[in-house]
Write an enzyme that holds these catalytic residues in place. Structure first.
Site, PDB file in Angstrom:
ATOM      1  NE  ARG A 155      -2.067  -1.400   3.469  1.00 32.05           N
ATOM      2  CZ  ARG A 155      -2.407  -1.111   4.714  1.00 32.05           C
ATOM      3  NH1 ARG A 155      -3.577  -0.551   4.975  1.00 32.05           N
ATOM      4  NH2 ARG A 155      -1.602  -1.396   5.719  1.00 32.05           N
ATOM      5  CG  ASN A 196      -3.965  -4.492   3.261  1.00 30.64           C
ATOM      6  OD1 ASN A 196      -3.371  -4.453   2.196  1.00 30.64           O
ATOM      7  ND2 ASN A 196      -3.342  -4.399   4.419  1.00 30.64           N
TER       8      ASN A 196
END
Length: 93
Positions: free
Chosen positions: A21, A39
């Site tokens: 990320r 996520n």
């Protein structure tokens, strides 16, 4: 100036716990893209990517590799409508 496009990508493989990320956010910002990355409970990562077509394509291509510790198995891409209220590039979850 080119019209903006938006794509939603779902990245599968070993992509959680490997800074995917943060890597996505950094690359998106360097390419001048907007959107978010998060996520998913199944271990995948989803990202909304908004910007000029060339930069969006560059981002999607790069997602196949990800950061060094990632092991990307698949990247599925869905065409979505650009959202005018999306600003910056955020990690949302």
């Amino acid at each position: 100036m080119a019209q903006e496009i938006a794509r939603q990508a779902r990245v599968m493989g070993r992509v959680q716990g490997v800074a995917f990320r943060a890597w996505t956010q950094g690359l998106a910002e360097s390419l001048g893209l907007r959107g978010w990355v998060c996520n998913n409970p199944d271990g995948s990562v989803t990202a909304l990517i908004v910007g000029r077509p060339e930069q969006v394509d560059d981002m999607l291509d790069a997602m196949w590799a990800g950061p060094g510790a990632a092991a990307v198995r698949d990247v599925s891409v869905e065409v979505v409508s650009p959202l005018p209220d999306v600003t910056g590039f955020e990690i949302t979850g």
